[in-house]
Design a protein around this motif. Structure first.
Motif: not given
Length: 127
Positions: A24-29, A40-48, A54-60, A109-113
């Motif tokens: 239900s979560k996907q890793s985005i680099t 996060d653009g909606v609630n302004n919570v720091k993700l990474a 030079g990179s950061a990976t976040v599970k969204i 889970k029917i979608n993916k980024y």
């Protein structure tokens, strides 16, 4: 015997195809300059924060809608960008067990980024 039958029926009714093939979560680099912070653009919570590598990976968590991320860094303009949500073709296996579509729809889970790697380019505030 009755308990075993109820257990087996509940396992088949409460699971779906994507529960097996996808999380239900996907890793985005995110690739960018050292010190860039992602929110996060909606609630302004720091993700990474992008650090020395030079990179950061976040599970969204996957959702049916797109996700807005804002990149911030001292001396640069805030840079919003959208992570697009698309249909996950693996969910077509639910044709074999149609209630799985409802479960996958509810869990996202029917979608993916796609794509899973984003290059962040920021403009100086002086420009």
């Amino acid at each position: 015997m009755k308990k075993i039958l109820i257990l087996l029926c509940s396992v088949f009714l409460l699971t779906s195809c994507m529960s097996i093939f996808s999380s239900s979560k996907q890793s985005i680099t995110f690739v960018g300059e050292n010190g860039t912070t992602l929110y996060d653009g909606v609630n302004n919570v720091k993700l990474a924060e992008i650090k020395e590598g030079g990179s950061a990976t976040v599970k969204i968590k996957k959702k049916l809608s797109d996700k807005t991320i804002i990149a911030k860094k001292e001396g640069f303009k805030d840079t919003p960008f959208v992570i697009e949500s698309s249909f996950n073709a693996k969910s077509l296996w639910n044709i074999l067990f149609w209630p799985g579509f409802l479960i996958d729809l509810g869990t996202g889970k029917i979608n993916k980024y796609d794509p899973v790697i984003y290059n962040i380019e920021m403009d100086n505030k002086s420009n």
